[in-house]
Design an enzyme around this catalytic site. Structure first.
Site, mmCIF file in Angstrom:
data_model
loop_
_atom_site.group_PDB
_atom_site.id
_atom_site.type_symbol
_atom_site.label_atom_id
_atom_site.label_comp_id
_atom_site.label_asym_id
_atom_site.label_seq_id
_atom_site.Cartn_x
_atom_site.Cartn_y
_atom_site.Cartn_z
ATOM 1 N N SER A 1 0.828 -1.206 0.000
ATOM 2 C CA SER A 1 0.000 0.000 0.000
ATOM 3 C C SER A 1 0.856 1.247 0.000
ATOM 4 O O SER A 1 1.912 1.303 0.653
ATOM 5 C CB SER A 1 -0.914 0.012 1.232
ATOM 6 O OG SER A 1 -1.565 1.260 1.367
ATOM 7 N N TYR B 1 -2.891 -1.101 10.019
ATOM 8 C CA TYR B 1 -2.760 -1.599 8.645
ATOM 9 C C TYR B 1 -1.386 -1.256 8.070
ATOM 10 O O TYR B 1 -0.719 -2.113 7.474
ATOM 11 C CB TYR B 1 -3.861 -0.991 7.783
ATOM 12 C CG TYR B 1 -3.784 -1.342 6.320
ATOM 13 C CD1 TYR B 1 -4.185 -2.593 5.865
ATOM 14 C CD2 TYR B 1 -3.316 -0.423 5.382
ATOM 15 C CE1 TYR B 1 -4.126 -2.923 4.520
ATOM 16 C CE2 TYR B 1 -3.256 -0.743 4.034
ATOM 17 C CZ TYR B 1 -3.658 -1.986 3.610
ATOM 18 O OH TYR B 1 -3.586 -2.307 2.278
#
Length: 226
Positions: free
Chosen positions: A130, A143
């Site tokens: 990400s 995350y």
């Protein structure tokens, strides 16, 4: 020519489903792994495979099926992930355990089991990462930290396994439109990548000959993170 074999985790919907379809369209016998795999139909090149990343036995069984049928694995895509957005002080132990089980410990087991199936003729492992590992957003500590862990593992193994022609690529993506974003105020599909964009890039990595090493590919919408 002997067919290439691919395994994609988190493949029941969204990015994982799109990558599975794209690889199968390009001739790979693709195992689309997910906990809800029995809900989908198989064809000659796209096979839905039960796998629960929180269960070592489930992962072992899934890889055993591939080993028994083919004896090799050419591409592993670690796509499955969960994202819990909370202020750091509100995160509970269960949040950390659930996230790291799916985002880190499950992929670790998949990578370990992929190695013996790749070591004789080489292969590619694509870790879906990400852009938040580079440009984190508020309330993303859980995350983001899990993706950093997977990134670090991939970078280390890229140095350890290149003599075996096993290459690990970090596919670092910005905001990508999936069902999670439907109805979220202030965000539209036009602002984001599409799952097919990510799928085409993953297929490009998978199909690149093994005399080429690609440690990282970064793709974002025109605005950057969003």
């Amino acid at each position: 020519m002997e067919p290439k074999i691919a395994l994609v985790t988190g493949a029941s919907r969204g990015i994982g489903e799109a990558i599975s379809r794209e690889l199968s369209k390009n001739g790979y016998i693709t195992y689309a792994a997910s906990r809800g795999s029995n809900e989908h139909q198989n064809d000659n090149h796209l096979i839905h495979l039960p796998m629960d990343l929180s269960s070592e036995a489930s992962i072992r069984e899934a890889f055993s099926i591939i080993e028994q049928k083919h004896g090799v694995l050419d591409v592993l895509v670690n796509n499955a992930a969960v994202m819990i957005n909370k202020p750091f002080e509100q995160l509970e132990q269960e949040d950390w355990e659930d996230t790291y089980t799916t985002n880190v410990f499950g992929p670790i087991q998949c990578i370990q089991r992929a190695f013996p199936l790749m070591k004789d003729r080489g292969g590619r492992i694509i870790n879906i990462s990400s852009i938040m590992t580079e440009r984190p957003l508020p309330q993303s500590a859980l995350y983001t930290s899990s993706k950093h862990a997977l990134n670090g593992l991939g970078e280390a193994l890229a140095e350890e396994w290149y003599p075996n022609r096993i290459f690990l690529t970090k596919l670092c993506i910005g905001a990508t439109y999936t069902d999670l974003w439907k109805g979220v105020e202030g965000f539209t599909q036009d602002d984001m990548l599409h799952v097919d964009d990510v799928a085409r890039t993953a297929a490009f990595i998978a199909q690149t000959p093994l005399h080429v090493r690609m440690d990282e590919i970064k793709m974002t919408p025109p605005k950057g993170v969003l």
